[in-house]
Design an enzyme around this catalytic site. Structure first.
Site, PDB file in Angstrom:
ATOM      1  N   GLU A  64       0.818  -1.216   0.000  1.00 15.69           N
ATOM      2  CA  GLU A  64       0.000   0.000   0.000  1.00 15.69           C
ATOM      3  C   GLU A  64       0.850   1.263   0.000  1.00 15.69           C
ATOM      4  OE1 GLU A  64      -0.561  -2.604   1.962  1.00 15.69           O
ATOM      5  OE2 GLU A  64      -2.665  -3.190   1.806  1.00 15.69           O
ATOM      6  N   PHE A 126     -11.628  -8.236  13.422  1.00 17.03           N
ATOM      7  CA  PHE A 126     -10.501  -8.607  12.567  1.00 17.03           C
ATOM      8  C   PHE A 126     -10.214  -7.482  11.580  1.00 17.03           C
ATOM      9  CE2 PHE A 126      -8.986 -10.637   8.574  1.00 17.03           C
ATOM     10  CZ  PHE A 126      -7.729 -10.990   9.035  1.00 17.03           C
ATOM     11  N   GLN A 127      -8.971  -7.092  11.496  1.00 12.80           N
ATOM     12  CA  GLN A 127      -8.501  -6.010  10.619  1.00 12.80           C
ATOM     13  C   GLN A 127      -9.221  -4.691  10.887  1.00 12.80           C
ATOM     14  OE1 GLN A 127      -8.271  -7.471   6.500  1.00 12.80           O
ATOM     15  NE2 GLN A 127      -6.194  -8.136   6.948  1.00 12.80           N
ATOM     16  N   LYS A 176     -17.646  -1.732   5.584  1.00  9.50           N
ATOM     17  CA  LYS A 176     -17.988  -2.697   4.535  1.00  9.50           C
ATOM     18  C   LYS A 176     -19.491  -2.712   4.237  1.00  9.50           C
ATOM     19  CE  LYS A 176     -16.949  -7.412   3.083  1.00  9.50           C
ATOM     20  NZ  LYS A 176     -16.335  -8.698   3.457  1.00  9.50           N
ATOM     21  N   MET A 485      23.501  10.031   3.675  1.00 12.61           N
ATOM     22  CA  MET A 485      23.364  11.276   4.418  1.00 12.61           C
ATOM     23  C   MET A 485      23.570  11.037   5.910  1.00 12.61           C
ATOM     24  SD  MET A 485      23.118  14.444   3.887  1.00 12.61           S
ATOM     25  CE  MET A 485      22.224  15.058   2.461  1.00 12.61           C
TER      26      MET A 485
END
Lengths: 579, 172
Positions: A64, A126-127, A176, A485
Site C-alpha cells: 500500500e 478482525f482487521q 464494509k 546522508m
C-alpha cells in the site's frame, strides 16, 4: 428537444439507486479519475468487485505504501488528485507514511480505506483500526461514512477539499456494510462547506504595499516554493521577475518553477543550497516569499535568517504567514492571482543593477563544486551525465538523502512539473513508486528515478508494477553501500562513528532487476557509466542501473544544523585563471 | 499569557478530537475546554482557555483552528468586553460546629449549598474564574474533599467599548 431529453436522462441516471460501491465508481467517473492505485482486502471486496465489472484502470502495487507514493507522483506531475484504495486495518495503516508525506508537501490525494462493518466497529474486530483517529493529524480532512445517504456528498467534498486552497490528502473511511447498502446517488449537489472558504485573490492594499517596497528596495530577492507549481504560475513568476529585475531562489520543492538557466536564477536555498542563494538571503533588503513555507531546511537558524530584509509572504495558507518568520507584508492568495496582480500594477522596478552584479560575481566565484575523478563515479558527475543524456527534459523522481541533494543541485530543471521528490517528510522509499505515478501522468515523458541503495530497498517490490505495465522508467541507483546522508552526518558530527549506516551486504541489484524481468546494468567507473547510460536510454522499456559511486563523497555546500545560512562549509572559491 | 478563544464548530463525529489533537500536535497548553450546543441545531460552541508564550503563538492557534474544515468561526476574545463564567462544585468538610461559619462565608459569593450530609457540604458557585478561585482558597482551611470545575465558558458582551483594543489576528 432531443438535447433536453438527454439531459433529463443524465439527471435521472445520477439520481439512481445503487450500492455504495457503485456510487464510488460513478463518483470517480464524474471526477474524471483516470487511474486508481490500490490493494484489495477483505473490507473492500465489494468495492473491488465493482471495479472489476466497471473495468476501471487500477494499478495493483505490491504494497500500500507503493500505491500512495505512486498517487503522489501522479498528483505532482498531473496536478490532478491521486486516488488510492486500501483495505481496513493493515492496509490503511500502511498508507500512513504516504498521507503524512502528501500533507507535508501539499499534494492532492483522495484516499479510500475499507473499514469493518458498522455493527462491529469498536469491538476490535478482525482487521479493524481506528483509521480516522490515526489519520486525523496527517490529512487535510477525513471522514468516516456512517450512512449510505452521506456517501455521494462526502466523496464530492473530498475531491473539492483535496484540490482547492492549499492542496492536501483527504481520506474517506468506508465500512464494509456501507459499500453494499443501497441508496440514492445524487452527485449534482453543490459542495456546501461554510467552514472552508480559501482566500485565493490578493488584498489590493497589501499588493500596493509590496509594489511600493519593491520600488524602494536595492537588494530584493524572490524565494519561490512549490506554491508556484501548484498554482501553475511559472510563466507569471518569470514575467514578474523580469519586469522588476528581481533574482529568484528556489526551495527544494519549487525547482523547475523558474528556469535554472535564467540569468536571474540563483539556485536552491538552504542546507545544501548554493552559496549565492544563501548569501542573497542573508544580504537582501526585501525578501518576497511566494508559495514557500520557510521550512527549517531552507532558513537554517532563524536568528540569522534574512536579518536585513523586509519580509513579504504570498501564500494561500494564512497559517504559513508569520509562522516561522515575522512578516511585514502578508498576502493570502493563490500565487498566480497575486503575481498577475503584481505584474498588472507595473510598479517602478527596483534599481537592482549593483545587486545583480554582486550576485553574478558570487555565482562566478562560488559555483557548485566537486573534484572530478575519472577512475570512479562521482555522484555529482553521474547526475550531470543524466542531465545531458536527457537534455534536461526528463521527469526526475528521487528518494531522500545525498542522491536527492545531488539531483537537486546538478539536474538543472528548466521546466515546471518535472521534479518529484519527498521534501517535508523526507521519505525514503518514495522515489521508485512515485516514478510509476509520474510516468502514468505523462506517458510520453522520459522518467528517471534516482534513488539511493538504502531507499530503493524499502520499496523495490514495485519493480513488479513497472515491469507489468512496461513503464519505460530508467531506475538509477546511486549506490554508495551506505545510508549516505546519515553517514555524512556521522562523519561530520559524530566523530566518524558510523553507527548502522554502512550496508555493504547488498543483493546483486542487476540480478534483482533480471529476476523481475527487466534488464539491469552496472557501472563502476565514469567511462562505464557513460556507456551504460547510452545503452539504457536507447532501450524502450524499463531498465535498472546500478552505479557504484564514490562511497565517501559528501554533499556540499552545507549549512550545519543550528547554523545560519551564512555559515556554509564546503564552499570553494573558483580560481579566476581556471575560468 | 492566558488567552480565551471561542469557536463555533459543526457538531460532527470526532470534531473535539480534531481540535484537541491539533493542540497536542502543536504543543499548545490547554487550561480548560467547554463544549455545548448553540442556538443553531448541528452547531456547537467551544471555549478554550490556553496558555501561550507570545502573541505569535496565539495567532498561530487561531489560524490553525481556522484551517479545520469543521470549524466555522474562531475568535480570540481575551481583549474584548466579555462575560466569562465558570461553575464549581466544592465538597468541604463541615462538622456542625463550623457550618454556620461556612454559610456566612459563602454568602457574599452568592454561592449555594446543594447537598448536605453528616460531616460535609457541597457548595455550588458560579462566576468568573478568579471568583471561583477565591472561594476555593477561603474554604481550603476547612478541608476540601473534592472540587469539580466546568472550565470557563465565555462570549462577548452585547456592547463593546469604543476604545476596546480588539486585536486583529491577521489582515487578509
Amino acid at each position: 428537444m432531443a438535447k433536453m431529453k438527454v439531459e433529463e436522462q443524465e439527471k435521472a441516471k445520477t439520481k439512481a439507486r445503487m450500492s455504495g460501491s457503485l456510487m464510488l465508481i460513478e463518483a470517480l467517473k464524474a471526477e474524471k479519475v483516470e487511474v486508481i492505485f490500490g490493494y484489495p482486502g477483505g473490507a473492500v471486496l465489494p468495492l473491488y468487485d465493482e471495479l472489476y465489472k466497471a473495468g476501471v484502470f487500477h494499478v495493483l502495487t505490491r504494497h500500500e505504501q507503493g500505491a500512495i507514493h505512486a498517487a503522489e507522483g501522479y498528483a505532482r506531475i498531473s496536478g490532478k488528485p491521486g486516488v488510492v484504495i486500501a483495505t481496513s486495518g493493515p492496509g490503511a495503516t500502511n498508507i500512513v507514511t504516504g498521507l503524512t508525506d502528501a500533507m507535508m508537501d501539499s499534494l492532492p490525494l483522495v484516499v479510500f480505506t475499507g473499514q469493518v462493518a458498522t455493527s462491529v466497529i469498536g469491538s476490535d474486530a478482525f482487521q479493524e483500526a481506528d483509521v480516522v483517529g490515526i489519520t486525523m493529524p496527517i490529512t487535510k480532512h477525513n471522514y468516516q461514512v456512517r450512512d449510505i445517504s452521506e456517501l455521494p456528498r462526502i466523496i464530492k467534498e473530498a475531491f473539492h477539499i483535496a484540490t482547492t486552497g492549499r492542496p492536501g490528502p483527504v481520506l474517506i473511511d468506508i465500512p464494509k456494510d456501507i459499500t453494499t447498502a443501497e441508496g440514492e446517488f445524487d452527485y449534482d449537489q453543490d459542495v456546501h462547506l461554510p467552514g472552508y472558504q480559501p482566500t485565493t485573490q490578493p488584498n489590493h492594499w497589501q499588493i500596493r504595499r509590496l509594489v511600493e517596497a519593491v520600488s524602494q528596495s536595492k537588494r530584493p530577492v524572490i524565494l519561490a516554493g512549490a506554491g508556484i507549481l501548484h498554482a501553475n504560475a511559472s510563466n507569471e513568476l518569470r514575467q514578474y521577475a523580469e519586469q522588476q529585475n528581481i533574482p529568484v531562489i528556489h526551495t527544494l520543492l519549487g525547482l523547475g518553477g523558474f528556469p535554472a538557466d535564467h540569468p536571474l536564477f540563483l539556485g536552491m536555498a538552504g542546507m545544501h543550497g548554493t552559496y549565492t542563494a544563501n548569501m542573497a538571503l542573508c544580504e537582501c533588503d526585501l525578501l518576497i516569499n511566494i508559495g514557500a513555507r520557510f521550512d527549517d531546511r531552507v532558513t537554517g537558524n532563524l536568528k540569522y535568517f534574512a536579518p536585513k530584509a523586509t519580509v513579504a509572504h504570498i501564500d494561500i495558507d494564512p497559517a504559513e504567514i508569520g509562522k516561522n518568520v515575522p512578516t511585514k507584508i502578508p498576502i493570502v492568495s493563490d500565487a498566480k492571482a497575486a503575481l498577475q496582480e503584481l505584474i498588472a500594477q507595473q510598479g517602478k522596478p527596483a534599481d537592482t543593477a549593483a545587486w545583480l552584479a554582486q550576485l553574478d560575481e558570487w555565482k562566478r566565484r562560488f559555483p557548485l563544486h566537486y573534484e572530478p575523478e575519472a577512475g570512479t563515479i562521482k555522484p555529482q558527475k553521474l547526475i550531470e551525465m543524466i542531465y545531458e543524456m536527457t537534455n534536461g527534459e526528463a521527469i526526475v523522481t528521487t528518494d531522500v538523502g545525498q542522491h536527492q541533494m545531488w539531483a537537486a543541485q546538478y539536474y538543472k530543471f528548466n521546466r515546471p512539473h518535472r521534479w518529484v521528490t519527498s521534501g517535508g517528510l523526507g521519505t525514503m522509499g518514495f522515489g521508485l513508486p512515485a516514478a510509476i505515478g509520474a510516468q502514468l501522468a505523462d506517458r510520453s515523458a522520459t522518467v528517471v528515478s534516482i534513488v539511493g541503495d538504502g531507499g530503493f530497498q524499502m520499496t523495490f517490490q514495485e519493480l513488479s508494477v513497472i515491469q507489468e505495465l512496461r513503464l519505460p522508467i530508467k531506475i538509477v541507483i546511486v549506490n554508495n553501500q551506505a545510508l549516505g546522508m546519515v553517514r555524512q552526518w556521522q562523519e561530520l558530527f559524530y566523530d566518524k562513528r558510523y553507527s548502522h549506516s554502512l550496508i555493504p551486504n547488498q543483493p546483486d541489484f542487476v540480478k534483482l532487476a533480471e529476476a523481475y524481468g527487466m534488464p539491469g546494468l552496472r557501472a563502476k567507473t565514469e567511462a562505464e557509466a557513460a556507456e551504460v547510460l547510452k545503452q539504457a536510454f536507447a532501450m524502450d522499456g524499463p531498465v535498472l542501473l546500478d552505479f557504484h559511486v564514490r562511497a565517501d563523497e559528501n554533499v556540499y555546500p552545507m549549512v550545519a544544523p543550528g547554523k545560519g545560512l551564512h555559515e556554509m562549509v564546503g564552499v570553494k572559491a573558483c580560481e579566476e585563471s581556471s575560468r | 499569557m492566558r488567552r480565551i478563544i471561542t469557536m463555533t464548530v459543526n457538531n460532527r463525529p470526532g470534531v473535539l478530537n480534531r481540535i484537541t489533537g491539533l493542540f497536542t500536535k502543536r504543543h499548545y497548553n490547554i487550561e480548560s475546554i467547554t463544549v455545548g450546543h448553540t442556538e443553531i441545531e448541528g452547531i456547537s460552541r467551544m471555549t478554550f482557555v490556553v496558555n501561550v508564550d507570545d502573541e505569535r503563538t496565539a495567532e498561530q492557534i487561531i489560524k490553525q483552528l481556522n484551517k479545520q474544515i469543521d470549524v466555522l468561526k474562531v475568535n480570540d476574545i481575551t481583549d474584548q468586553a466579555i462575560v466569562a463564567r465558570e461553575l464549581a462544585l466544592i465538597k468541604v468538610a463541615a462538622p456542625p460546629a463550623v457550618r454556620q461559619e461556612i454559610y456566612t462565608l459563602i454568602e457574599p459569593f452568592r454561592a449555594s449549598i446543594v447537598d448536605v450530609s453528616k460531616d460535609s457540604l457541597v457548595i455550588q458557585v458560579t462566576g468568573e474564574p478568579e471568583k471561583v478561585e477565591a472561594l476555593i482558597e477561603l474554604l481550603r482551611p476547612y478541608g476540601i474533599k473534592e472540587v469539580a470545575r466546568t472550565g470557563t465558558t465565555a462570549f462577548t458582551r452585547g456592547a463593546q467599548k469604543a476604545t476596546t483594543n480588539q486585536k486583529t489576528a491577521f489582515i487578509i
